[in-house]
Scaffold this active site. Structure first.
Site, PDB file in Angstrom:
ATOM      1  CG  PHE A  11      -4.738 -13.808  -1.904  1.00 11.72           C
ATOM      2  CD1 PHE A  11      -5.887 -14.539  -1.631  1.00 11.72           C
ATOM      3  CD2 PHE A  11      -4.874 -12.452  -2.255  1.00 11.72           C
ATOM      4  CE1 PHE A  11      -7.145 -13.940  -1.714  1.00 11.72           C
ATOM      5  CE2 PHE A  11      -6.116 -11.855  -2.326  1.00 11.72           C
ATOM      6  CZ  PHE A  11      -7.252 -12.600  -2.073  1.00 11.72           C
ATOM      7  CB  ILE A  12      -3.963 -13.442  -6.725  1.00 12.63           C
ATOM      8  CG1 ILE A  12      -4.361 -12.330  -5.743  1.00 12.63           C
ATOM      9  CG2 ILE A  12      -4.813 -13.336  -7.993  1.00 12.63           C
ATOM     10  CD1 ILE A  12      -4.020 -10.918  -6.216  1.00 12.63           C
ATOM     11  CE  LYS A  33      13.425 -15.557  -1.894  1.00  8.47           C
ATOM     12  NZ  LYS A  33      13.698 -14.104  -2.050  1.00  8.47           N
ATOM     13  CG  LEU A  34       7.256 -22.323  -1.059  1.00 11.25           C
ATOM     14  CD1 LEU A  34       7.485 -23.746  -0.531  1.00 11.25           C
ATOM     15  CD2 LEU A  34       5.753 -22.066  -1.176  1.00 11.25           C
ATOM     16  CB  ILE A  57      10.940 -14.962 -10.449  1.00  7.91           C
ATOM     17  CG1 ILE A  57      10.850 -13.734  -9.544  1.00  7.91           C
ATOM     18  CG2 ILE A  57       9.695 -15.827 -10.359  1.00  7.91           C
ATOM     19  CD1 ILE A  57       9.769 -12.735  -9.983  1.00  7.91           C
ATOM     20  CB  THR A  80       2.083  -8.415  -2.476  1.00  8.01           C
ATOM     21  OG1 THR A  80       1.936  -9.183  -1.270  1.00  8.01           O
ATOM     22  CG2 THR A  80       2.428  -9.326  -3.639  1.00  8.01           C
ATOM     23  CB  THR A 119      -1.207  -3.450  -8.561  1.00  4.96           C
ATOM     24  OG1 THR A 119      -1.886  -2.571  -7.675  1.00  4.96           O
ATOM     25  CG2 THR A 119       0.217  -2.923  -8.715  1.00  4.96           C
ATOM     26  CG  ASP A 120      -5.737  -0.532  -8.023  1.00  2.00           C
ATOM     27  OD1 ASP A 120      -4.761  -0.893  -7.330  1.00  2.00           O
ATOM     28  OD2 ASP A 120      -6.896  -0.444  -7.569  1.00  2.00           O
ATOM     29  CD  GLU A 121      -1.501  -0.556  -4.164  1.00  7.01           C
ATOM     30  OE1 GLU A 121      -0.511  -0.042  -3.641  1.00  7.01           O
ATOM     31  OE2 GLU A 121      -2.176  -1.458  -3.623  1.00  7.01           O
ATOM     32  CE1 TYR A 143       3.089  -4.776  -4.807  1.00 12.03           C
ATOM     33  CE2 TYR A 143       1.440  -3.033  -4.629  1.00 12.03           C
ATOM     34  CZ  TYR A 143       1.818  -4.293  -5.063  1.00 12.03           C
ATOM     35  OH  TYR A 143       0.924  -5.071  -5.764  1.00 12.03           O
ATOM     36  CE  LYS A 147       3.058  -5.923  -9.371  1.00 11.27           C
ATOM     37  NZ  LYS A 147       3.300  -7.376  -9.593  1.00 11.27           N
TER      38      LYS A 147
HETATM   39  P1  NAD Z   1       1.036 -12.847  -2.090  1.00 12.44           P
HETATM   40  O1  NAD Z   1       1.948 -11.992  -1.295  1.00 12.44           O
HETATM   41  O2  NAD Z   1      -0.096 -13.546  -1.431  1.00 12.44           O
HETATM   42  O3  NAD Z   1       1.872 -13.968  -2.865  1.00 12.44           O
HETATM   43  C1  NAD Z   1       3.084 -13.709  -3.515  1.00 12.44           C
HETATM   44  C2  NAD Z   1       3.672 -15.057  -3.904  1.00 12.44           C
HETATM   45  O4  NAD Z   1       4.909 -14.825  -4.603  1.00 12.44           O
HETATM   46  C3  NAD Z   1       3.994 -15.958  -2.719  1.00 12.44           C
HETATM   47  O5  NAD Z   1       3.626 -17.283  -2.984  1.00 12.44           O
HETATM   48  C4  NAD Z   1       5.513 -15.836  -2.577  1.00 12.44           C
HETATM   49  O6  NAD Z   1       6.116 -16.977  -1.999  1.00 12.44           O
HETATM   50  C5  NAD Z   1       5.916 -15.659  -4.041  1.00 12.44           C
HETATM   51  N1  NAD Z   1       7.202 -14.980  -4.188  1.00 12.44           N
HETATM   52  C6  NAD Z   1       7.611 -13.837  -3.581  1.00 12.44           C
HETATM   53  N2  NAD Z   1       8.863 -13.526  -3.975  1.00 12.44           N
HETATM   54  C7  NAD Z   1       9.231 -14.482  -4.864  1.00 12.44           C
HETATM   55  C8  NAD Z   1      10.397 -14.686  -5.635  1.00 12.44           C
HETATM   56  N3  NAD Z   1      11.450 -13.856  -5.560  1.00 12.44           N
HETATM   57  N4  NAD Z   1      10.448 -15.757  -6.475  1.00 12.44           N
HETATM   58  C9  NAD Z   1       9.394 -16.606  -6.546  1.00 12.44           C
HETATM   59  N5  NAD Z   1       8.277 -16.472  -5.818  1.00 12.44           N
HETATM   60  C10 NAD Z   1       8.196 -15.414  -4.996  1.00 12.44           C
HETATM   61  O7  NAD Z   1       0.535 -11.892  -3.261  1.00 12.44           O
HETATM   62  P2  NAD Z   1      -0.884 -11.772  -3.991  1.00 12.44           P
HETATM   63  O8  NAD Z   1      -1.748 -10.855  -3.214  1.00 12.44           O
HETATM   64  O9  NAD Z   1      -1.366 -13.130  -4.354  1.00 12.44           O
HETATM   65  O10 NAD Z   1      -0.441 -10.982  -5.309  1.00 12.44           O
HETATM   66  C11 NAD Z   1      -0.034 -11.687  -6.487  1.00 12.44           C
HETATM   67  C12 NAD Z   1       0.261 -10.691  -7.588  1.00 12.44           C
HETATM   68  O11 NAD Z   1      -0.900  -9.891  -7.851  1.00 12.44           O
HETATM   69  C13 NAD Z   1       1.392  -9.706  -7.255  1.00 12.44           C
HETATM   70  O12 NAD Z   1       2.160  -9.507  -8.404  1.00 12.44           O
HETATM   71  C14 NAD Z   1       0.655  -8.428  -6.865  1.00 12.44           C
HETATM   72  O13 NAD Z   1       1.444  -7.284  -7.159  1.00 12.44           O
HETATM   73  C15 NAD Z   1      -0.570  -8.518  -7.773  1.00 12.44           C
HETATM   74  N6  NAD Z   1      -1.781  -7.831  -7.279  1.00 12.44           N
HETATM   75  C16 NAD Z   1      -2.224  -8.040  -5.992  1.00 12.44           C
HETATM   76  C17 NAD Z   1      -3.394  -7.416  -5.575  1.00 12.44           C
HETATM   77  C18 NAD Z   1      -3.942  -7.625  -4.180  1.00 12.44           C
HETATM   78  O14 NAD Z   1      -4.903  -6.945  -3.791  1.00 12.44           O
HETATM   79  N7  NAD Z   1      -3.423  -8.580  -3.386  1.00 12.44           N
HETATM   80  C19 NAD Z   1      -4.115  -6.576  -6.453  1.00 12.44           C
HETATM   81  C20 NAD Z   1      -3.627  -6.403  -7.765  1.00 12.44           C
HETATM   82  C21 NAD Z   1      -2.464  -7.042  -8.159  1.00 12.44           C
HETATM   83  P1  TYD Z   2      -3.880  -3.014   2.177  1.00 10.65           P
HETATM   84  O1  TYD Z   2      -4.680  -4.243   2.423  1.00 10.65           O
HETATM   85  O2  TYD Z   2      -2.499  -2.927   2.766  1.00 10.65           O
HETATM   86  O3  TYD Z   2      -3.850  -2.792   0.595  1.00 10.65           O
HETATM   87  P2  TYD Z   2      -3.288  -1.548  -0.281  1.00 10.65           P
HETATM   88  O4  TYD Z   2      -2.448  -0.701   0.583  1.00 10.65           O
HETATM   89  O5  TYD Z   2      -2.455  -2.272  -1.296  1.00 10.65           O
HETATM   90  O6  TYD Z   2      -4.476  -0.873  -0.830  1.00 10.65           O
HETATM   91  O7  TYD Z   2      -4.682  -1.755   2.704  1.00 10.65           O
HETATM   92  C1  TYD Z   2      -5.987  -1.449   2.220  1.00 10.65           C
HETATM   93  C2  TYD Z   2      -6.423  -0.146   2.873  1.00 10.65           C
HETATM   94  O8  TYD Z   2      -6.583  -0.370   4.270  1.00 10.65           O
HETATM   95  C3  TYD Z   2      -5.395   0.966   2.742  1.00 10.65           C
HETATM   96  O9  TYD Z   2      -6.088   2.206   2.589  1.00 10.65           O
HETATM   97  C4  TYD Z   2      -4.664   0.957   4.070  1.00 10.65           C
HETATM   98  C5  TYD Z   2      -5.743   0.500   5.040  1.00 10.65           C
HETATM   99  N1  TYD Z   2      -5.283  -0.276   6.224  1.00 10.65           N
HETATM  100  C6  TYD Z   2      -5.649   0.117   7.513  1.00 10.65           C
HETATM  101  O10 TYD Z   2      -6.360   1.112   7.711  1.00 10.65           O
HETATM  102  N2  TYD Z   2      -5.214  -0.648   8.565  1.00 10.65           N
HETATM  103  C7  TYD Z   2      -4.422  -1.735   8.402  1.00 10.65           C
HETATM  104  O11 TYD Z   2      -4.030  -2.369   9.416  1.00 10.65           O
HETATM  105  C8  TYD Z   2      -4.062  -2.131   7.075  1.00 10.65           C
HETATM  106  C9  TYD Z   2      -3.204  -3.340   6.827  1.00 10.65           C
HETATM  107  C10 TYD Z   2      -4.520  -1.377   5.999  1.00 10.65           C
END
Ligand code: NAD
Ligand code: TYD
Length: 331
Positions: A11-12, A33-34, A57, A80, A119-121, A143, A147
């Site tokens: 996604f990101i 890795k898809l 990776i 993630t 991540t902020d987490e 998770y 991280k």
């Molecule tokens: P995502 O789950 O959409 O994508 C993860 C990608 O990594 C996928 O393309 C997957 O195929 C690839 N991948 C997974 N394991 C792998 C491996 N072993 N080797 C190579 N590729 C691999 O995740 P995202 O939401 O795009 O998050 C991307 C990054 O940003 C992560 O590091 C996550 O911790 C961080 N992040 C995410 C959020 C959020 O809200 N989604 C917020 C802050 C930080």
């Molecule tokens: P999520 O998208 O899993 O992100 P994160 O846990 O990394 O913050 O969840 C965002 C918020 O939404 C979190 O407080 C959990 C809540 N949530 C629900 O209430 N229902 C759901 O089905 C999901 C996936 C998340």
């Protein structure tokens, strides 16, 4: 720049790749890795301009192949989803920690700049105020613990080997191409289908919402203008509790408000996240998309792109959904 973008089919990562190729003319190799979350379709707009290597990776041979000719590594690759990490943490340890180690070694051997997407987490939950980069690290879930471990390893490579490392910590992202296990796309697709909307606990948990293109720009700014060894927070402009998010999605989709269903809470559920982004703002970054506008754009994108999510909703995702929500929603 010549960038190796790990996890660039997610996604990101794919949003970052599109931005760097289109707006900055960078040469990009994607290593991914898809997994269930990674999709070649996410890169189709820049497919002919990038090099794509399918691999993990944590596999040093795949990394050595992909990194050839690059000047920097940007690591998005990760497992993630918090709920999946609670059900089965092992894959999170392998990818998020071991994988980061393999990438750091590749950067060290070649003297490459290394940016870790984090991540902020890692800071845990905060009742009032916002986390700065010097707040203590108190992760709650498997998770966020993996991280955090990865971030600490990255910092150790700066202190020990003088590797040019950077860490950019984002708050909750939303926008087009997000896999529908996360709150916002899950609720949008369920609302459009007339399915129930499973809200954990009392729905009062608060997240600091960041539009994905704003995070992609923040990561680019950190990579180009950040000081080696430093951490930069990248937080969204608005915070919102989950029930309010779901109600806005109901309004935007025209779904029945009666679809909301309160289900058993997530174990160890962090109540609130909030980031101070002052340090990144000093590099010139600003969030450009407010939550109301970004959420409307996101709903519109999912309405118009069933080709993207249709296959997901009917595939392995169904099994995951049944396993994770089946019992709660039947009760
Ligand atoms: P995502 O789950 O959409 O994508 C993860 C990608 O990594 C996928 O393309 C997957 O195929 C690839 N991948 C997974 N394991 C792998 C491996 N072993 N080797 C190579 N590729 C691999 O995740 P995202 O939401 O795009 O998050 C991307 C990054 O940003 C992560 O590091 C996550 O911790 C961080 N992040 C995410 C959020 C959020 O809200 N989604 C917020 C802050 C930080
Ligand atoms: P999520 O998208 O899993 O992100 P994160 O846990 O990394 O913050 O969840 C965002 C918020 O939404 C979190 O407080 C959990 C809540 N949530 C629900 O209430 N229902 C759901 O089905 C999901 C996936 C998340």
């Amino acid at each position: 720049m010549r960038l190796l973008v790990c996890g660039g089919a997610g996604f990101i990562g794919s949003t970052f790749v599109r931005l760097r190729v289109r707006d900055h003319g960078d040469q990009v190799t994607v290593l991914d890795k898809l997994t269930y979350a990674g999709r070649r379709e996410n890169l189709q707009e820049v497919e002919s301009e990038i090099r794509f290597v399918q691999g993990a990776i944590e596999d040093p041979l795949a990394v050595a192949d992909a990194v050839a000719g690059c000047d920097a590594i940007v690591n998005f690759a990760a497992e993630t989803h918090v709920d999946r990490s609670i059900a089965d943490p092992e894959g999170f340890i392998v990818t998020n920690m071991q994988g980061t180690h393999v990438l750091l070694e590749a950067a060290r051997e070649r003297g490459l700049r290394y940016l870790q997407v984090s991540t902020d987490e890692v800071y845990g939950s905060i009742e009032d105020g916002s986390f700065t980069e010097s707040s203590p690290l108190e992760p709650s879930s498997p998770y966020s613990a993996t991280k955090t471990g990865a971030d600490l390893l990255v910092s150790s490579y700066f202190h020990t080997y003088a590797l040019e490392t950077l860490i950019c910590r984002g708050s909750n992202n939303y926008g087009p191409h997000q896999y529908p296990e996360k709150l916002i796309p899950l609720m949008i697709l369920n609302a459009l289908a007339g399915d129930r909307l499973p809200v954990y606990g009392d729905g009062g948990n608060v997240r600091n919402w960041l539009f994905v293109e704003d995070f992609a720009r923040g990561i680019g700014d950190t990579l180009l203008r950040g000081a080696p060894g430093e951490v930069y927070n990248c937080g969204g402009p608005d915070e919102c509790d989950n029930l309010t998010v779901v109600r806005r999605i109901i309004e935007l989709t025209g779904a029945d408000p009666g679809l909301v269903e309160f289900v058993t809470d997530r174990p160890g559920h962090d109540r609130r996240y909030s980031l101070s982004s002052e340090k990144l703002r000093a590099l010139g970054w600003r969030a450009q998309v407010r939550f109301d506008a970004g959420l409307a754009r996101t709903v519109q994108w999912y309405r118009e792109n069933e080709w993207w999510w249709g296959a997901i909703r009917s595939g392995a995702y169904r099994e995951y959904y049944e396993r994770h929500y089946g019992r709660a929603l039947k009760a």
